[in-house]
Design an enzyme around this catalytic site. Structure first.
Site, short mmCIF file in Angstrom:
data_model
loop_
_atom_site.label_atom_id
_atom_site.label_comp_id
_atom_site.label_asym_id
_atom_site.label_seq_id
_atom_site.Cartn_x
_atom_site.Cartn_y
_atom_site.Cartn_z
N THR A 21 0.81 -1.21 0.00
CA THR A 21 0.00 0.00 0.00
C THR A 21 0.84 1.26 0.00
O THR A 21 0.52 2.23 -0.69
CB THR A 21 -0.95 0.02 1.22
OG1 THR A 21 -1.72 -1.19 1.22
CG2 THR A 21 -1.88 1.22 1.18
N ASP A 106 8.78 -8.68 4.20
CA ASP A 106 8.18 -8.23 5.46
C ASP A 106 7.96 -9.40 6.42
O ASP A 106 8.13 -9.26 7.64
CB ASP A 106 6.86 -7.50 5.20
CG ASP A 106 5.85 -8.33 4.41
OD1 ASP A 106 6.26 -9.30 3.72
OD2 ASP A 106 4.66 -8.00 4.45
#
Length: 254
Positions: A21, A106
């Site tokens: 995002t 991540d």
């Protein structure tokens, strides 16, 4: 007008966490996060501003979004070395994931960030971001893998995309056990459903690993019942901490 020259820290690491995002830029002084700003994951447009504020000596880039041509141009302008995290990058834990090339930066960084704070413990990391992910690392420092399911906004948008009449609603608003109209019914189903999913996952792992530690990170916040809440360490920097530790580990190896 901010005078960045007067606020410089010496010998700070730049952590660049490029997500689905947005991108997060975090300055670390040793193991301590000093500041975080958010920017476009496509352009990294705020990178020059951030770099001007700190005397960075090195940095690391972890990306699940990829690196666009514009972002790469921004990175190439930096006058200090960058480590790009990939499947071949040495890390301070044992990665037992069967397909390391498909493992998101991540997810691996989150496991490192949690375990380096509490080595010798079984750890579950819950990341409520674009996706809802769970990562498990055992007390011996072996990352075993995890689970991936749709995140909050993805669930809300899917109801609109795959039905004829259900609307796209805002996650903010009345949150009830039983909705009294379509909007509150969707909000209850999605948000309460995610809460129950997380609580159920934690209870499942806790039964298998009684001394389990649980970390919660990501942009979406949930109100858990007291028994679950008392088990959770909330840490919004868990992924940047992991990236910072991976950078330090590679310096030690060299």
């Amino acid at each position: 007008m901010i005078n960045f020259a007067t606020t410089k820290h010496e010998h700070v690491n730049l952590i660049i966490d490029i997500g689905n995002t947005l991108a997060k830029l975090v300055a670390f002084d040793g193991d301590t996060p000093v500041e975080e700003i958010k920017t476009s994951n496509e352009t990294l447009e705020r990178l020059p501003e951030f770099v001007n504020k700190y005397a960075f000596k090195q940095g690391i880039v972890g990306s699940v979004f990829g690196i666009t041509a514009e972002a790469e141009r921004q990175l190439k302008r930096l006058d200090f070395p960058l480590l790009y995290l990939n499947a071949q990058t040495p890390v301070p834990i044992t990665n037992d994931y069967r397909t390391p090339d498909t493992l998101g930066a991540d997810r691996l960084a989150a496991a490192v960030g949690a375990y380096m704070q509490y080595p010798g413990h079984d750890i579950l990391i819950v990341d409520a971001g674009t996706c809802l992910t769970y990562e498990f690392i055992d007390k011996n420092g072996h990352y075993k893998g995890g689970c991936i399911s749709p995140g909050l906004q993805m669930r809300l948008k899917s109801l609109r995309a795959f039905t004829a009449k259900l609307p796209l609603i805002d996650s903010e608003g009345p949150l009830l056990d039983i909705g009294y109209d379509t909007e509150t019914s969707i909000r209850s189903g999605v948000i309460q459903g995610m809460k129950f999913e997380i609580e159920g996952r934690i209870k499942y792992f806790q039964e298998k690993y009684p001394s389990l530690l649980v970390f919660l990170t990501g942009g979406d916040i949930f109100n858990f019942d007291s028994k679950i809440k008392n088990l959770i360490f909330a840490d919004k920097y868990i992924v940047p901490r992991g990236l910072n530790r991976i950078l330090a580990f590679n310096n030690e190896q060299s």
